[in-house]
Design an enzyme around this catalytic site. Structure first.
Site, PDB file in Angstrom:
ATOM      1  N   HIS A   1       0.947  -1.647   0.154  1.00 47.86           N
ATOM      2  CA  HIS A   1      -0.222   0.098   0.162  1.00 47.86           C
ATOM      3  C   HIS A   1       1.239   1.136  -0.054  1.00 47.86           C
ATOM      4  O   HIS A   1       0.682   1.954  -0.535  1.00 47.86           O
ATOM      5  CB  HIS A   1      -1.020  -0.372   1.314  1.00 47.86           C
ATOM      6  CG  HIS A   1      -2.296  -0.669   0.769  1.00 47.86           C
ATOM      7  ND1 HIS A   1      -2.972  -0.449  -0.277  1.00 47.86           N
ATOM      8  CD2 HIS A   1      -2.812  -1.716   1.730  1.00 47.86           C
ATOM      9  CE1 HIS A   1      -3.976  -1.828   0.551  1.00 47.86           C
ATOM     10  NE2 HIS A   1      -4.017  -2.370   1.027  1.00 47.86           N
TER      11      HIS A   1
ATOM     12  N   GLU B   1      -6.207  -3.255  -3.394  1.00 46.29           N
ATOM     13  CA  GLU B   1      -6.193  -4.120  -2.463  1.00 46.29           C
ATOM     14  C   GLU B   1      -5.549  -5.571  -3.644  1.00 46.29           C
ATOM     15  O   GLU B   1      -4.782  -6.275  -3.409  1.00 46.29           O
ATOM     16  CB  GLU B   1      -7.578  -4.644  -1.852  1.00 46.29           C
ATOM     17  CG  GLU B   1      -8.256  -4.502  -1.294  1.00 46.29           C
ATOM     18  CD  GLU B   1      -7.143  -4.268   0.059  1.00 46.29           C
ATOM     19  OE1 GLU B   1      -6.603  -5.004  -0.023  1.00 46.29           O
ATOM     20  OE2 GLU B   1      -6.200  -3.128   1.098  1.00 46.29           O
TER      21      GLU B   1
ATOM     22  N   ASP C   1     -17.925  -1.633   2.149  1.00 43.50           N
ATOM     23  CA  ASP C   1     -16.314  -2.100   2.183  1.00 43.50           C
ATOM     24  C   ASP C   1     -15.714  -1.078   1.072  1.00 43.50           C
ATOM     25  O   ASP C   1     -15.006  -1.070   0.267  1.00 43.50           O
ATOM     26  CB  ASP C   1     -15.782  -2.989   1.844  1.00 43.50           C
ATOM     27  CG  ASP C   1     -14.524  -3.695   1.834  1.00 43.50           C
ATOM     28  OD1 ASP C   1     -13.657  -3.145   1.741  1.00 43.50           O
ATOM     29  OD2 ASP C   1     -14.411  -5.119   0.879  1.00 43.50           O
TER      30      ASP C   1
ATOM     31  N   HIS D   1     -11.636  -4.949  -0.926  1.00 47.47           N
ATOM     32  CA  HIS D   1     -11.305  -6.245  -0.613  1.00 47.47           C
ATOM     33  C   HIS D   1     -12.435  -7.319  -1.230  1.00 47.47           C
ATOM     34  O   HIS D   1     -11.651  -8.728  -0.660  1.00 47.47           O
ATOM     35  CB  HIS D   1     -11.312  -6.598   1.465  1.00 47.47           C
ATOM     36  CG  HIS D   1     -10.669  -5.318   1.786  1.00 47.47           C
ATOM     37  ND1 HIS D   1     -10.427  -4.447   2.062  1.00 47.47           N
ATOM     38  CD2 HIS D   1      -9.260  -5.517   1.967  1.00 47.47           C
ATOM     39  CE1 HIS D   1     -10.021  -3.513   2.540  1.00 47.47           C
ATOM     40  NE2 HIS D   1      -8.942  -4.005   2.930  1.00 47.47           N
TER      41      HIS D   1
HETATM   42 ZN   LIG Z   1      -5.210  -3.671   1.824  1.00 51.15          ZN
END
Ligand SMILES: [Zn+2]
Lengths: 341, 99
Positions: free
Chosen positions: A166, A186, A260, A265
């Protein structure tokens, strides 16, 4: 283009665009400065460093930078979480350095900062162990888990690699953390997280473990990890505490609801499956060919990249850097998940 | 008072929910929730374009005799005043299917 984004009605897009404008102006200013003072510029390059790690102990609070417990080069102590954060952030640095010649997250030797034993406030003014790990824009934070469902999050090398990736992304494509760009964000974190693990263990793609966070979950028959890249939706099934893994493996099952961040995710399961299919089909070490294609894609995508943009770039890079056979493997894998280029 | 918490995101990314009546809770939990409800300015938080990755999202809903409050937050926008309520309800979260 950036100007348009600055005007965007989506606040996240607007903020990112503003940040881009600021960075571009900063780069312009730096260029002008270094043209004027080349010796100072050289000096700033000389100040760049190699691997540099700092570990903080939050001591079961939410104060991330509570106490520094280990710095680069210091001996290991008795705290397993501290040692794991130190060793695994080191492995992540070594992976990026030796495979992609990348000097830390910013490619300029940025210090890798971790905070362990991070906890969450409870309702009595105390704290409970955090069942999570996150990147806050500056450092990685790891909870110890409740010991019932979750173990400490430093325990999986791929989780540490995921969080640090990230950080890499914040200096590269910086994919907006919402919808498909967020799911790609992600996805890249899972890809390089698993590659670091496979590289460290010297596992070949065909026989490798493609599960994210195996060690983070307390073992039970209904779960084997947090995400299964080769079989999205199968990491945990009918688990009394976790439910069933919500990841789709095909565009027909793309999640479009509000939770989310619009499924960052969740929908990452689709490109994750593509990567695992490509790597296992090509054989050998996943980091050699598939990893190189995906690394260059991560660097080239823009912050608003969609699955289709990622698919196009990976196919194009596979063809230009490797050849027709590799290109075909990549486009076939995208086709398997319902994306035809 | 009816209270609901939905938690999504986090490294795990799964949705968890709890929906309950405060009658079902211990006295200190009810007190924590009531203080949260009173002390919170229930205007929607500004969406926060944060650099945080793998943080949680919270959807909170409170229904008392007079009115219903709903709001959505992230780990970084959750007001201090609501942390006790979230702290209580987190203990009761159960997995919930997204579809
Ligand atoms: Zn992550």
């Amino acid at each position: 283009m950036t100007d348009q984004l600055v005007q965007s009605s989506n606040p996240e897009v607007r903020a990112r665009a503003l940040a881009t404008v600021k960075i571009s102006s900063a780069l312009r200013a730096e260029r002008q400065f270094s043209q004027a003072f080349p010796s100072l510029r050289a000096h700033s390059f000389a100040a760049e460093q190699g691997k540099d790690r700092v570990i903080y102990d939050a001591r079961q609070t939410d104060r991330l930078k509570n106490v520094i417990v280990r710095r680069e080069g210091q001996e290991a102590g008795n705290d397993v979480a501290v040692n794991e954060a130190y060793d695994y952030s080191g492995d992540t640095y070594d992976f990026y350095e030796s495979i992609f010649q990348r000097n830390s997250l910013d490619d300029r030797g940025m210090t890798l900062i971790s905070a362990v034993h991070v906890a969450e406030p409870d309702y009595r003014g105390g704290f409970v162990p955090m069942n999570n790990a996150f990147w806050n824009g500056e450092l990685m934070a790891y909870g110890d888990g409740d010991g019932i469902i979750f173990n400490r999050f430093t325990q999986s090398l791929d989780v540490v690699g995921h969080e640090l990736t990230h950080g890499v992304q914040s200096f590269t494509s910086n994919l907006t953390y919402y919808g498909q760009p967020g799911a790609l964000n992600e996805h890249f974190s899972d890809v390089f997280g698993i590659l670091i693990r496979q590289w460290k263990k010297q596992e070949e793609a065909k026989t490798a473990n493609w599960t994210i966070g195996s060690e983070v979950l307390v073992p039970a028959a209904t779960r084997h990890g947090i995400r299964d890249m080769l079989n999205p939706g199968k990491a945990y099934v009918d688990d009394p505490d976790l439910g069933t893994d919500p990841q789709p493996g095909h565009m027909n099952d793309l999640y479009t609801g509000p939770y989310d961040n619009n499924g960052v995710h969740i929908n990452s399961g689709i490109p994750n499956r593509v990567f695992a299919l490509v790597a296992t089909e090509l054989g050998g070490n996943a980091w050699d060919v598939a990893g190189r294609i995906w690394y260059d894609t991560m660097l080239q995508l823009t912050s608003s990249g969609q699955f289709k943009d990622c698919a196009k770039l990976t196919v194009q890079i596979a063809g230009s850097q490797f050849g027709e056979a590799e290109k075909k493997v990549v486009s076939n894998a995208w086709k398997t998940v319902g994306l035809t280029i | 008072m009816k209270v609901q918490l939905q938690q999504s995101g986090g490294f795990m990314g799964a949705l968890k929910e709890c929906s309950l009546d405060t009658d079902q809770l211990e006295a200190d939990e009810v007190q924590a929730i009531q203080e949260s409800v009173t002390n919170t300015n229930w205007t929607e938080a500004e969406p926060n374009p944060s650099a945080m990755r793998d943080g949680y999202q919270y959807h909170v809903r409170v229904e008392d005799q007079e009115q219903t409050y709903t709001a959505a937050y992230t780990d970084q926008t959750l007001p201090e005043s609501l942390k006790p309520l979230v702290g209580v309800l987190k203990k009761y979260l159960k997995p919930k299917s997204l579809r």
